[in-house]
Design an enzyme around this catalytic site. Structure first.
Site, mmCIF file in Angstrom:
data_model
loop_
_atom_site.group_PDB
_atom_site.id
_atom_site.type_symbol
_atom_site.label_atom_id
_atom_site.label_comp_id
_atom_site.label_asym_id
_atom_site.label_seq_id
_atom_site.Cartn_x
_atom_site.Cartn_y
_atom_site.Cartn_z
ATOM 1 N N HIS A 22 -3.830 -4.697 5.667
ATOM 2 C CA HIS A 22 -4.879 -4.299 4.725
ATOM 3 C C HIS A 22 -5.049 -2.782 4.667
ATOM 4 O O HIS A 22 -4.946 -2.083 5.677
ATOM 5 C CB HIS A 22 -6.197 -4.976 5.080
ATOM 6 C CG HIS A 22 -6.176 -6.451 4.848
ATOM 7 N ND1 HIS A 22 -7.035 -7.330 5.464
ATOM 8 C CD2 HIS A 22 -5.385 -7.217 4.047
ATOM 9 C CE1 HIS A 22 -6.773 -8.566 5.072
ATOM 10 N NE2 HIS A 22 -5.776 -8.519 4.214
ATOM 11 N N ASP A 50 -7.453 -0.699 4.448
ATOM 12 C CA ASP A 50 -8.427 0.064 5.237
ATOM 13 C C ASP A 50 -7.987 0.216 6.686
ATOM 14 O O ASP A 50 -8.707 0.798 7.497
ATOM 15 C CB ASP A 50 -9.822 -0.570 5.156
ATOM 16 C CG ASP A 50 -9.866 -1.994 5.658
ATOM 17 O OD1 ASP A 50 -8.915 -2.752 5.391
ATOM 18 O OD2 ASP A 50 -10.859 -2.374 6.310
ATOM 19 N N HIS A 51 -6.785 -0.288 7.004
ATOM 20 C CA HIS A 51 -6.212 -0.127 8.347
ATOM 21 C C HIS A 51 -4.911 0.684 8.321
ATOM 22 O O HIS A 51 -4.540 1.296 9.321
ATOM 23 C CB HIS A 51 -5.957 -1.495 8.977
ATOM 24 C CG HIS A 51 -7.201 -2.289 9.167
ATOM 25 N ND1 HIS A 51 -7.823 -2.423 10.385
ATOM 26 C CD2 HIS A 51 -7.977 -2.968 8.278
ATOM 27 C CE1 HIS A 51 -8.924 -3.155 10.242
ATOM 28 N NE2 HIS A 51 -9.031 -3.488 8.969
#
EC number: 3.1.2.-
Length: 322
Positions: free
Chosen positions: A107, A109-110
C-alpha cells in the site's frame, strides 16, 4: 489524507471510504498526540509519516531499528517531503546509516517514501525488501532474518490486510511490528476476513508482548489486543447467524431456512436507523465479507438472484442459513 490515497480503496472495491468519514473523524478525536520522532525503546526509533488521516490515524509509522552505526528501517511512509526531512535529520543527528529497507506490504502509505529514500541514500537501491517484490526489490520470505547491531528481526508472512503482508518480530524485545494487521487504535481494513483471522492466531503464537503498529501508539499488551480483535469479529459472526436463525423461525425461505438480503441482515444487526450511505457503502460490504467467511466455514449458503454468467454477484444477493 484524501479518501482512497495509500491503497485502501483497492482492499474492497465495494467500499467507499467516504462513507466512514463521520465514524473515523469521531475516532480521530480520541487519538493521543505522538511526537514526530521518538525513541520508543533502546532499539527502536519511531518517525511519523506526516500523513495523519482517517485511516492512517496519527500517520504511518516508520521504525528505525538497531543500536549501532548500521540500522534497519521498516516502512517508508507515503512520500511526504517532511517525512524525508525527518529521516535525514534523524540519521545525521544519530550518526548512523541504513543497511536495509523492509516493507510490510504494497500500500502506498507504506511504500510511497521509497523514491525519496533512494534519492537521499542511493546505496540502498539493492536493499529494498518486500514479499512478492517487483523487479526493483528483493524478496522477503517467512522466517527470514535481518540482523544489525543490537537487533535481530525475523519476518513473519501474515496475509489478511493484504496478500503480501509481513510482520516482523524483534527477538531482543519480544516485540512485533504488526504492520496494518493490528493497529494502535481501532481496527484495520481487511482484504480477506477468514485469512486475517487465521493470521492473527498465528501472530499470537509468537508470544510477543509488545506491538509496534504501522499506525498508532505502541501496543503494550499485544496478546490482549489480538484477542480483542478476534473477539470483535466473532461477535459480528454470531450476530449474523442469530439474525438468520430468527429468520428461519419466522419461516422466511422455507422450513429450517433463514433467508435475508444483506440489507435486511445489516438492519437486524445494526438497527434500521442507519444512514443509507453508511449502510450501502460500508456496512453491507463488511457484512458481505462476514457472510463469505461463514460460507467458507459451511455455516451459511448462498442463494444468488439476478446474477449473469461470469458476472460478479450483486452485493444484495440473498443468503440462506443452514
Amino acid at each position: 489524507m484524501a479518501p482512497g490515497v495509500g491503497g485502501y480503496r483497492q482492499i474492497n472495491k465495494a467500499l467507499n471510504i467516504c462513507a466512514f468519514e463521520e465514524y473515523l473523524e469521531s475516532q480521530q478525536t480520541h487519538l493521543s498526540s505522538l511526537p514526530n520522532v521518538e525513541q520508543i525503546s533502546p532499539r527502536v526509533i519511531r518517525v511519523l509519516g506526516q500523513n495523519p488521516g482517517k485511516f492512517t490515524l496519527q500517520g504511518t509509522n516508520t521504525y528505525i531499528v538497531g543500536t549501532g552505526t548500521k540500522r534497519l528501517i521498516i516502512d517508508t511512509g507515503q512520500g511526504i517531503p517532511e517525512w524525508a526531512d525527518l529521516i535525514r535529520e534523524t540519521l545525521s543527528g544519530g550518526d548512523f546509516l541504513l543497511s536495509d529497507v523492509l516493507l510490510t506490504h504494497w500500500h502506498g502509505d507504506h511504500t510511497g517514501g521509497v523514491p525519496d529514500l533512494l534519492r537521499m541514500y542511493p546505496d540502498l537501491t539493492p536493499r529494498i525488501f518486500k514479499n512478492t517484490p517487483d523487479r526493483t526489490q528483493q524478496p522477503i520470505v517467512d522466517g527470514q532474518i535481518f540482523k544489525v547491531e543490537g537487533a535481530t528481526v525475523r519476518a513473519v508472512h501474515s496475509p489478511g490486510h493484504s496478500h503480501d503482508h509481513m510482520c516482523f518480530v524483534l527477538e531482543e524485545e519480544q516485540a512485533m511490528f504488526t504492520g496494518d494487521n493490528v493497529l494502535g487504535s481501532g481496527t484495520a481494513a481487511i482484504e480477506h476476513l477468514s485469512t486475517w483471522m487465521v493470521t492473527l492466531k498465528q501472530m499470537q503464537s509468537h508470544g510477543c508482548k509488545l506491538g509496534y503498529p504501522a499506525h498508532g501508539a505502541v501496543i503494550t499488551d499485544l496478546q490482549s489486543k489480538i484477542g480483542s480483535e478476534l473477539a470483535g469479529k466473532l461477535r459480528r459472526e454470531r450476530q449474523a447467524l442469530q439474525a438468520l436463525r430468527q429468520a428461519s423461525r419466522n419461516g422466511s425461505g422455507g422450513p429450517g431456512k433463514g433467508r435475508l438480503t444483506v440489507k435486511e441482515l445489516v438492519a437486524a444487526v445494526h438497527g434500521d436507523r442507519i444512514d443509507d450511505g453508511i449502510r450501502v457503502l460500508a456496512l453491507e460490504p463488511f457484512m458481505d465479507e462476514v457472510l463469505r467467511k461463514l460460507a467458507e466455514d459451511g455455516a451459511v449458503g448462498f442463494d444468488m438472484r439476478g446474477v449473469l454468467k461470469n458476472a460478479i454477484p450483486d452485493i444484495k444477493a440473498r443468503k440462506r442459513f443452514r
